[in-house]
Design a protein around this motif. Structure first.
Motif, PDB file in Angstrom:
ATOM      1  N   SER A  91       0.787  -1.045   0.061  1.00  0.00           N
ATOM      2  CA  SER A  91      -0.020  -0.057  -0.168  1.00  0.00           C
ATOM      3  C   SER A  91       0.904   1.429  -0.075  1.00  0.00           C
ATOM      4  O   SER A  91       1.916   1.224   0.721  1.00  0.00           O
ATOM      5  N   PRO A  92       0.432   2.088  -0.590  1.00  0.00           N
ATOM      6  CA  PRO A  92       1.111   3.401  -0.586  1.00  0.00           C
ATOM      7  C   PRO A  92       0.863   4.285   0.609  1.00  0.00           C
ATOM      8  O   PRO A  92       1.612   5.096   0.976  1.00  0.00           O
ATOM      9  N   TYR A  93       0.108   3.843   1.528  1.00  0.00           N
ATOM     10  CA  TYR A  93      -0.096   4.483   2.848  1.00  0.00           C
ATOM     11  C   TYR A  93       1.018   4.114   3.999  1.00  0.00           C
ATOM     12  O   TYR A  93       1.076   2.951   4.270  1.00  0.00           O
ATOM     13  N   VAL A  94       1.733   4.846   4.416  1.00  0.00           N
ATOM     14  CA  VAL A  94       2.856   4.481   5.363  1.00  0.00           C
ATOM     15  C   VAL A  94       2.504   5.011   6.906  1.00  0.00           C
ATOM     16  O   VAL A  94       2.123   6.352   7.109  1.00  0.00           O
ATOM     17  N   PHE A 113       1.985   7.896   0.898  1.00  0.00           N
ATOM     18  CA  PHE A 113       3.116   8.551   0.050  1.00  0.00           C
ATOM     19  C   PHE A 113       3.645   8.181  -1.601  1.00  0.00           C
ATOM     20  O   PHE A 113       4.729   8.368  -1.939  1.00  0.00           O
ATOM     21  N   HIS A 114       2.511   7.411  -2.029  1.00  0.00           N
ATOM     22  CA  HIS A 114       2.895   6.902  -3.331  1.00  0.00           C
ATOM     23  C   HIS A 114       4.082   6.351  -3.793  1.00  0.00           C
ATOM     24  O   HIS A 114       4.630   6.497  -4.634  1.00  0.00           O
ATOM     25  N   GLY A 115       4.268   5.347  -2.916  1.00  0.00           N
ATOM     26  CA  GLY A 115       5.591   4.717  -3.191  1.00  0.00           C
ATOM     27  C   GLY A 115       6.942   4.972  -3.038  1.00  0.00           C
ATOM     28  O   GLY A 115       8.054   4.504  -2.872  1.00  0.00           O
ATOM     29  N   ARG A 116       6.802   6.440  -2.313  1.00  0.00           N
ATOM     30  CA  ARG A 116       8.258   6.900  -1.963  1.00  0.00           C
ATOM     31  C   ARG A 116       8.782   6.823  -0.750  1.00  0.00           C
ATOM     32  O   ARG A 116       9.825   7.146  -0.553  1.00  0.00           O
ATOM     33  N   VAL A 117       8.033   6.322   0.236  1.00  0.00           N
ATOM     34  CA  VAL A 117       8.389   6.224   1.646  1.00  0.00           C
ATOM     35  C   VAL A 117       8.014   4.604   2.077  1.00  0.00           C
ATOM     36  O   VAL A 117       6.778   4.178   1.730  1.00  0.00           O
ATOM     37  N   THR A 118       8.796   4.241   2.580  1.00  0.00           N
ATOM     38  CA  THR A 118       8.605   2.642   3.005  1.00  0.00           C
ATOM     39  C   THR A 118       8.762   2.123   4.626  1.00  0.00           C
ATOM     40  O   THR A 118       8.189   1.273   4.841  1.00  0.00           O
ATOM     41  N   HIS A 119       9.214   3.144   5.332  1.00  0.00           N
ATOM     42  CA  HIS A 119       9.414   2.827   6.865  1.00  0.00           C
ATOM     43  C   HIS A 119       8.480   3.688   7.672  1.00  0.00           C
ATOM     44  O   HIS A 119       8.379   4.961   7.479  1.00  0.00           O
ATOM     45  N   PHE A 160       6.491  13.087   6.803  1.00  0.00           N
ATOM     46  CA  PHE A 160       5.371  14.281   6.668  1.00  0.00           C
ATOM     47  C   PHE A 160       5.220  14.412   5.143  1.00  0.00           C
ATOM     48  O   PHE A 160       5.938  14.379   4.293  1.00  0.00           O
ATOM     49  N   GLN A 161       4.110  15.455   5.125  1.00  0.00           N
ATOM     50  CA  GLN A 161       3.655  16.145   3.635  1.00  0.00           C
ATOM     51  C   GLN A 161       3.420  17.625   4.055  1.00  0.00           C
ATOM     52  O   GLN A 161       2.665  17.529   5.060  1.00  0.00           O
ATOM     53  N   ILE A 162       3.773  18.383   3.370  1.00  0.00           N
ATOM     54  CA  ILE A 162       3.425  19.770   3.403  1.00  0.00           C
ATOM     55  C   ILE A 162       2.523  20.119   2.405  1.00  0.00           C
ATOM     56  O   ILE A 162       2.925  20.008   1.056  1.00  0.00           O
ATOM     57  N   VAL A 163       1.457  20.776   2.771  1.00  0.00           N
ATOM     58  CA  VAL A 163       0.488  21.320   1.917  1.00  0.00           C
ATOM     59  C   VAL A 163      -0.062  22.753   1.981  1.00  0.00           C
ATOM     60  O   VAL A 163       0.218  23.235   3.201  1.00  0.00           O
ATOM     61  N   GLY A 167      10.108  11.215   4.029  1.00  0.00           N
ATOM     62  CA  GLY A 167       9.700  10.118   4.999  1.00  0.00           C
ATOM     63  C   GLY A 167      11.003   9.159   4.685  1.00  0.00           C
ATOM     64  O   GLY A 167      11.799   9.043   3.850  1.00  0.00           O
ATOM     65  N   ARG A 168      11.089   8.030   5.731  1.00  0.00           N
ATOM     66  CA  ARG A 168      12.131   7.298   5.916  1.00  0.00           C
ATOM     67  C   ARG A 168      12.146   5.894   4.940  1.00  0.00           C
ATOM     68  O   ARG A 168      10.928   5.656   4.756  1.00  0.00           O
ATOM     69  N   VAL A 169      13.178   5.576   4.390  1.00  0.00           N
ATOM     70  CA  VAL A 169      13.464   4.291   3.436  1.00  0.00           C
ATOM     71  C   VAL A 169      14.389   3.391   3.944  1.00  0.00           C
ATOM     72  O   VAL A 169      14.509   2.217   3.686  1.00  0.00           O
ATOM     73  N   ALA A 170      15.227   3.787   5.018  1.00  0.00           N
ATOM     74  CA  ALA A 170      16.055   3.117   5.325  1.00  0.00           C
ATOM     75  C   ALA A 170      16.675   3.746   6.855  1.00  0.00           C
ATOM     76  O   ALA A 170      16.186   4.835   7.160  1.00  0.00           O
TER      77      ALA A 170
END
Length: 358
Positions: free
Chosen positions: A9-12, A295-301, A307-310, A323-326
């Motif tokens: 899922s893209p939801y992290v 995060f549309h596949g860009r964050v995995t952990h 965070f996302q800023i809008v 976001g964290r990936v490792a």
């Protein structure tokens, strides 16, 4: 494991709760049916604070940019699609961190201070180096473009003998000195470590020349609010940036004293030429027992640092996400009107000691 990787899922998750794969709807294949709301402003007009309305050609970005912006990213960055559940079918396609489009960096100093091109998401990777003498306390952070060439953009490190948190930002990974010619900006916190200001490499107002043209600009400010859980729950961030003029250039904010900076203007609601942004509120997921964001596949952990800023007028347009990936690697993606120095400094603020709870 608390750093569980969510790939289906893209939801992290943002919390440190162990998470399993979630059945949230994936909207990554909704590029087949772009949902465009006529009422929404274009990114150009969203951030404009003065002068004539932006020229039409500036905001017309219908085709993905050259260099292969992935299909997954297209609806988010170009079409600003709705994230509502049930709008899209579950995507079978799994793509690990779609890379950045081809971005030419001819003059590094110019590039890192220029707003991202409209319609292009600049995708980067932040790595944290804790090795070596006192790097445990004062890690060095490096920013690279997240593409095949892994082009170096910026390095940042906390200064040792400073009363408040003070990070130097440099365009040379080996030269992080304040007096060096590669110094491009700095991030400074208040005593509490909850408010931060980002400066370029201009002079302190005390050393201004007659026409103030050499005085440093404030590029952004970040305010962290604690909630009932302190910093253990989802963080609340407010990001304050200078607005853009009719030519889509940043309005210079050169405070002459401490009472005229972005933070004071924001506090006094003096919002001329100032834009207020917020982090996107995460959603509680019963199944994973954690707060999640798409995060549309860009964050995995899972991490409280994700965070996302809008902009409140268009929460589907992601100005920046991080976001964290490792363990010591993070993705950092930014869109117009941010530049690399602004986005990197905002990311650095999230690592600061007073906020760290991991």
């Amino acid at each position: 494991s608390p750093q569980c990787c969510v790939t289906t899922s893209p939801y992290v998750p943002l919390s440190l709760t162990a998470a399993t794969s979630s059945d949230e709807e994936d909207d990554s294949d909704s590029s087949t049916k772009p949902i465009r709301s006529e009422k929404k402003k274009s990114p150009a007009s969203l951030f404009q604070t003065g002068g004539d309305p932006p020229k039409e050609k500036k905001s017309k970005k219908k085709a993905p940019p050259k260099g292969g912006e992935s299909e997954e990213e297209t609806p988010e960055t170009l079409q600003k699609n709705s994230n509502k559940k049930g709008k899209a079918k579950k995507s079978k396609k799994k793509e690990e961190r779609p890379p950045s489009p081809v971005i030419e960096v001819e003059n590094l100093e110019e590039f890192v201070l220029q707003p991202a091109p409209q319609g292009v998401t600049v995708k980067c990777r932040v790595t944290r180096d804790k090795k070596g003498m006192d790097r445990g306390l004062y890690p060095t952070y490096y920013l690279h473009l997240d593409n095949d060439k892994k082009v170096f953009l910026l390095a940042g490190r906390k200064r040792k003998k400073s009363k408040t948190s003070n990070y130097l930002i440099s365009i040379d990974p080996t030269d992080l000195s304040r007096g060096g010619e590669n110094f491009i900006g700095k991030l400074r916190s208040n005593l509490m470590g909850t408010r931060f200001t980002v400066f370029d490499n201009g002079a302190n107002p005390d050393r201004a020349n007659a026409d103030w043209s050499n005085v440093r600009q404030e590029l952004s400010a970040v305010v962290y609010e604690t909630n009932v859980l302190g910093f253990k729950g989802p963080r609340k961030m407010t990001v304050i940036i200078p607005g853009m003029n009719a030519d889509c250039e940043r309005v210079p904010i050169r405070p002459r004293n401490d009472n005229d900076g972005l933070l004071m203007r924001w506090q006094n609601r003096n919002m001329d030429n100032v834009i207020e942004l917020h982090n996107k509120a995460p959603v509680w997921n019963d199944e994973t027992q954690s707060y999640v964001l798409n995060f549309h596949g860009r964050v995995t952990h899972a991490s409280v640092k994700n965070f996302q800023i809008v902009h409140s007028s268009d929460p589907d347009y992601i100005v920046m996400q991080f976001g964290r990936v490792a363990d010591d690697a993070f993705t950092m993606d930014y869109n117009y009107p941010l530049c690399a120095v602004q986005a990197f400094a905002i990311a650095l603020s999230s690592f600061d000691g007073k906020l760290a709870c991991e």
